[in-house]
Design a protein around this motif. Structure first.
Motif, PDB file in Angstrom:
ATOM      1  N   LYS A   1      -9.030  -1.213  -1.906  1.00  0.00           N
ATOM      2  CA  LYS A   1      -8.595  -1.976  -0.736  1.00  0.00           C
ATOM      3  C   LYS A   1      -9.324  -3.329  -0.690  1.00  0.00           C
ATOM      4  CE  LYS A   1      -6.011   1.387   0.712  1.00  0.00           C
ATOM      5  NZ  LYS A   1      -6.141   2.164  -0.525  1.00  0.00           N
TER       6      LYS A   1
ATOM      7  N   GLU B   1      -6.699  -6.345   3.386  1.00  0.00           N
ATOM      8  CA  GLU B   1      -5.994  -5.099   3.700  1.00  0.00           C
ATOM      9  C   GLU B   1      -6.756  -4.277   4.730  1.00  0.00           C
ATOM     10  OE1 GLU B   1      -3.529  -3.923  -0.334  1.00  0.00           O
ATOM     11  OE2 GLU B   1      -5.700  -3.642  -0.340  1.00  0.00           O
ATOM     12  N   ILE B   2      -8.069  -4.193   4.557  1.00  0.00           N
ATOM     13  CA  ILE B   2      -8.880  -3.419   5.501  1.00  0.00           C
ATOM     14  C   ILE B   2      -8.826  -4.057   6.883  1.00  0.00           C
ATOM     15  CG2 ILE B   2     -11.189  -2.586   6.056  1.00  0.00           C
ATOM     16  CD1 ILE B   2     -11.766  -2.536   3.026  1.00  0.00           C
TER      17      ILE B   2
ATOM     18  N   MET C   1       0.851  -1.194   0.000  1.00  0.00           N
ATOM     19  CA  MET C   1       0.000   0.000   0.000  1.00  0.00           C
ATOM     20  C   MET C   1       0.884   1.240   0.000  1.00  0.00           C
ATOM     21  SD  MET C   1      -3.141   0.973   2.613  1.00  0.00           S
ATOM     22  CE  MET C   1      -2.174   1.665   3.964  1.00  0.00           C
TER      23      MET C   1
ATOM     24  N   PHE D   1      -3.138   6.114   0.715  1.00  0.00           N
ATOM     25  CA  PHE D   1      -4.439   5.801   1.297  1.00  0.00           C
ATOM     26  C   PHE D   1      -5.406   6.902   0.893  1.00  0.00           C
ATOM     27  CE2 PHE D   1      -7.479   5.015   4.836  1.00  0.00           C
ATOM     28  CZ  PHE D   1      -7.645   3.651   4.657  1.00  0.00           C
TER      29      PHE D   1
END
Length: 309
Positions: A10, A14-15, A1, A4
């Motif tokens: 996402k 990842e979240i 990543m 953002f």
């Protein structure tokens, strides 16, 4: 990543990783980063919670915030946002935090700079770090997301918070519903609308939004009491909520408009808990970007593209 700026790119994994990292940060002492970093907080719109929580998050991580006030900067001389951001990059900023009234501007900067960019709210576009802190708050109550019924209520059309949350909650497997005045519906989200009375009875999480007066092209004369009775969370509606259901609101709260004032700090309200979680959520994003995002002081990871006007 590397940046953002949106919840659209996402993955569920990842979240969840960011949620769990932020949740752990709320429980444990924070270890500052072992390298000197500077963060440029470029806020072109008014902000209390978002800006201050970024500053606290940065300081807890040992990062030096570089303050910026647009009215006292070269922006008033005609300098572009791109040139302003490049200036901070050139003098040693390791991170850009941007809030701006123009939609997609954070994404454009991310495509053009060699340092991480965090979207702190772009017009009616997205507000991904607000979404993350909301998700952390939900996780603390339910420990999971699959099958949770979440209703986002209010000024959907003009809310960047609604957009980021609708995307992220759907990615995590929640059943997401919307409710609000028909004039403020946003069909592009592709989610079902229900009435507020239906919402309070089905929701595990009721996420209220304030009326975005500053984003309405045509100001609407709304009687506060009338709006509350038709579309807001009244005391009578709160009594019909599930026993375990919680109330969220990104704030600032218009007391007596979207929610009865006595409910702002009621037992099921998590409004101030959200604010508390905002620091940890932003720390999780910053730490992830600086430690794993491919950025270092020694080299840039991306060739700069055309300037943003």
């Amino acid at each position: 990543m590397n940046h953002f700026v949106t919840m659209k790119d996402k993955t569920e994994a990842e979240i969840l990783q960011l949620i769990r990292k932020a949740n752990e940060m709320t429980k444990q002492g924070i270890q500052p980063l072992n390298k000197q970093y500077f963060a440029a907080n470029l806020f072109f719109e008014p902000s209390t919670r978002t800006k201050m929580s970024f500053v606290v998050a940065e300081r807890k991580l040992g990062i030096e915030p570089l303050d910026f006030v647009s009215d006292f900067s070269s922006v008033i001389k005609g300098e572009s946002i791109y040139d302003t951001a490049r200036t901070f990059e050139s003098i040693g900023a390791n991170l850009i935090v941007l809030r701006h009234q123009e939609e997609n501007i954070a994404k454009q900067l991310a495509e053009s700079l060699s340092i991480p960019v965090i979207n702190a709210g772009d017009g009616t576009g997205e507000h991904p770090t607000q979404s993350l802190l909301d998700l952390v708050t939900i996780y603390q109550d339910f420990q999971q997301f699959k099958g949770l019924k979440v209703v986002i209520a209010g000024d959907i059309k003009h809310s960047r918070v609604a957009r980021s949350n609708a995307i992220a909650l759907s990615t995590l497997g929640c059943e997401v519903y919307l409710t609000g005045m028909e004039a403020w519906h946003d069909e592009t989200l592709g989610l079902p609308y229900i009435t507020m009375d239906e919402a309070v009875e089905c929701a595990d999480v009721l996420m209220l939004l304030r009326i975005q007066h500053e984003r309405h092209q045509n100001q609407m004369a709304l009687q506060q009491a009338s709006y509350l009775e038709q579309y807001g969370l009244t005391i009578e509606r709160e009594r019909r909520m599930k026993e375990h259901a919680i109330i969220l609101h990104p704030a600032p709260v218009n007391r007596g408009v979207e929610i009865d004032s006595s409910l702002v700090e009621c037992a099921r309200s998590r409004i101030f808990k959200q604010m508390e979680n905002g620091v940890a959520a932003r720390m999780a994003v910053i730490e992830t970007l600086l430690n794993k995002g491919g950025y270092s002081n020694e080299k840039s990871f991306k060739k700069r593209k055309a300037h943003i006007g």
